[in-house]
Design a protein around this motif. Structure first.
Motif: not given
Length: 120
Positions: A63-67, A82-83
């Protein structure tokens, strides 16, 4: 006279109680604790002379979040990635429900989810 094939290790001879196929699904973010719980479950099942298949390692979900790093919208466009990886293992047993309750009553490490599915 019919000749019997030699029994494999981990196979229960004549089942006295009604046996069902049971699938234990383990999920965790931490591989080490997940593998330890798998090992404990399988060793407990083999001590009771049950038929065990597994652990089957399922593909890891990432699960990846790019911010944006910047709290406001100004400045250079810098990004944080973040992953979270979710690992999954399957264990198949042929046993009675009482036996499975005894096996799964071991101390399960924090962060490991255990799901028991019974199929006939």
């Amino acid at each position: 006279a019919a000749t019997e094939a030699p029994m494999k290790m981990g196979y229960e001879g004549g089942p006295a109680e009604a046996t069902t196929r049971i699938r234990i699904t383990l999920t965790s973010r931490n591989v080490r604790s997940l593998e330890k719980v798998c090992e404990d479950l399988i060793s407990g099942a083999k001590d009771k002379m049950l038929k065990v298949k597994g652990p089957v390692r399922m593909p890891t979900k990432t699960l990846r979040i790019t911010t944006r790093k910047s709290p406001c919208g100004n400045g250079t466009n810098t990004w944080d990635a973040f992953e979270m990886r979710i690992h999954k293992r399957l264990i198949d047993l042929v046993a009675s429900t009482e036996t499975v309750k005894q096996i799964t009553s071991i101390s399960i490490e924090p962060g490991v989810e255990v799901e028991v599915t019974i199929s006939d």
